[in-house]
Design a protein around this motif. Structure first.
Motif, mmCIF file in Angstrom:
data_model
loop_
_atom_site.group_PDB
_atom_site.id
_atom_site.type_symbol
_atom_site.label_atom_id
_atom_site.label_comp_id
_atom_site.label_asym_id
_atom_site.label_seq_id
_atom_site.Cartn_x
_atom_site.Cartn_y
_atom_site.Cartn_z
ATOM 1 N N SER A 175 0.986 -1.495 0.148
ATOM 2 C CA SER A 175 0.039 0.243 0.178
ATOM 3 C C SER A 175 0.423 1.219 0.157
ATOM 4 N N ASP A 179 0.247 4.183 -2.960
ATOM 5 C CA ASP A 179 0.526 5.735 -3.457
ATOM 6 C C ASP A 179 2.271 6.186 -3.832
ATOM 7 N N ARG A 257 -2.968 -0.820 -8.122
ATOM 8 C CA ARG A 257 -3.321 0.169 -8.398
ATOM 9 C C ARG A 257 -2.879 0.843 -9.677
ATOM 10 N N SER A 378 -4.934 3.947 -1.812
ATOM 11 C CA SER A 378 -5.556 4.443 -2.522
ATOM 12 C C SER A 378 -6.156 4.101 -3.739
ATOM 13 N N ARG A 379 -7.317 4.341 -4.057
ATOM 14 C CA ARG A 379 -8.564 3.333 -5.078
ATOM 15 C C ARG A 379 -8.611 4.163 -5.654
ATOM 16 N N GLU A 380 -7.949 5.906 -5.664
ATOM 17 C CA GLU A 380 -8.533 7.598 -6.802
ATOM 18 C C GLU A 380 -7.520 6.419 -8.251
ATOM 19 N N HIS A 382 -4.863 8.133 -9.517
ATOM 20 C CA HIS A 382 -4.117 8.944 -9.343
ATOM 21 C C HIS A 382 -3.296 10.051 -10.911
#
Length: 385
Positions: A175, A179, A257, A378-380, A382
């Motif tokens: 994780s 990020d 991600r 983050s699951r946004e 990027h």
């Protein structure tokens, strides 16, 4: 927090349970040689797992009594220090022991007759030469070597609290790396530079070692969902799919991600949001007693609900994980596994199109009442803007 290690009680519990299952299933002994099984049953591991076929290792687990680990003399001093609950012997030839030497050990252990379980089946592999196996069968005409993969997986699929803690540590490191790397990606970098960065960040985040890096970028590559990094230079508009795994005390993480060079379009954001929603909603069916096939059906239903075709062609909607980055069960309609507390399930429904690879794999542990998510970051989608 101190490093998570396994005690004599931890390993002995596994062996005793294995011996009980052997009695129930008609095995007189197991002979295991794959590194993950050696680690599981006696805490033995090497400096370079899966990267050399020199110096095979053999663990004999009789139905009663103490297991025996047989390794090359090069590894004996280390094995004597790190193994738990087994005796250690060494052979001298770099090409491995002879069938006669293996036979002698089996006679000593009173397992030169009867049924011996080996890693012959589902997602298992024998860790020594096929010629040696054939010679051993000739040396032991009164032994029936049969598949023990079901027995092995019946133990390894159910993780102890300490195993889950190790996987959680690997997930924390991953994780952090996701990020951190997406915060530092810039146009003009190469895929290889990104791969090196994410591996460095996994270590910085607490992993013992990076496990793997899958990196896909650019419209010409979006269908290459198992692609490794190249010297390709990232340009404005590129979508980046990053699927990585870290290792902590032998245990893995595995999740992906994504990001964009430049601004993320609303269409790409929408696909990202839909896939994340599909993954989380499908996970809601997971609890002890639920068939894995029902989890696969839930993924398919959710994909249909949001109007997306499941074309992330990895052959399944997810998988187990532990001492290997992928383990049984497979999240498919034809896997007959039933979920139990302590299983690790990685869900990865996804979509590949001309805009990118839309997949937000999540790592879950099955709990008493449902499941908890272990993966983070983050699951946004990027963006470098």
């Amino acid at each position: 927090m101190s490093y998570i290690t396994f005690t004599e009680e931890d390993i002995n519990t596994r062996v005793v349970d294995c011996q009980r299952k052997m009695g129930e299933q008609g095995f007189d002994a197991l002979l295991v040689s794959a590194e993950s099984n050696l680690t599981y049953y006696c805490n033995f591991h090497t400096h370079a797992p899966w990267t050399t076929f020199t110096r095979s290792s053999f663990l004999f687990i009789p139905r009663t009594g103490k297991p025996l680990l047989y390794v090359h003399v090069f590894q004996v001093p280390d094995a004597q220090q790190i193994t738990i609950g087994c005796d250690v012997r060494g052979y001298e030839s770099l090409t491995g022991p002879t069938a006669s030497q293996l036979k002698g050990l089996m006679e000593e252990l009173n397992i030169a007759n009867g049924t011996i379980g080996m890693e012959k089946g589902n997602e298992q592999v024998i860790g020594f030469q096929l010629n040696l196996y054939e010679e051993l069968k000739s040396e032991l005409p009164n032994v029936q070597f049969t598949d023990a993969s079901s027995l092995i997986w019946s133990q390894r699929m159910i993780k102890s609290s300490k195993e889950i803690a190790c996987i959680r540590k690997a997930c924390v490191a991953t994780s952090y790396a996701h990020d951190k790397v997406f915060a530092n990606i810039k146009e003009g970098m190469t895929e290889r530079e990104i791969s090196r960065l994410v591996q460095m960040y996994m270590l910085e985040g607490g992993a013992d070692s990076p496990g793997f890096v899958i990196l896909t970028s650019g419209i010409e590559n979006y269908d290459r969902i198992s692609k490794t990094a190249t010297d390709r230079i990232l340009v404005d508009g590129d979508y980046i799919f990053l699927d990585v795994g870290a290792r902590y005390n032998g245990y893995w993480s595995d999740f992906c991600r994504t990001g964009v060079i430049g601004a993320a379009s609303e269409e790409r954001k929408a696909y990202q949001q839909k896939i994340h929603e599909v993954t989380l909603r499908a996970s809601e069916v997971m609890r002890p007693g639920v068939p894995v096939a029902e989890v696969a059906r839930a993924c398919a239903r959710e994909m249909e609900r949001v109007g997306i075709d499941a074309n992330f062609e990895c052959g399944r909607f997810g998988h187990g994980m532990g001492l290997m980055s992928t383990e049984p069960p497979s999240i498919t309609i034809y896997d007959d596994t039933v979920l139990e507390e302590g299983m690790i399930i990685n869900l990865e429904p996804g979509l590949v199109n001309e805009l990118g690879v839309f997949n937000l794999e999540e790592n879950f542990v099955i709990t008493k009442d449902g499941s908890d998510i272990l993966s983070g970051g983050s699951r946004e989608l990027h963006s470098t803007i």
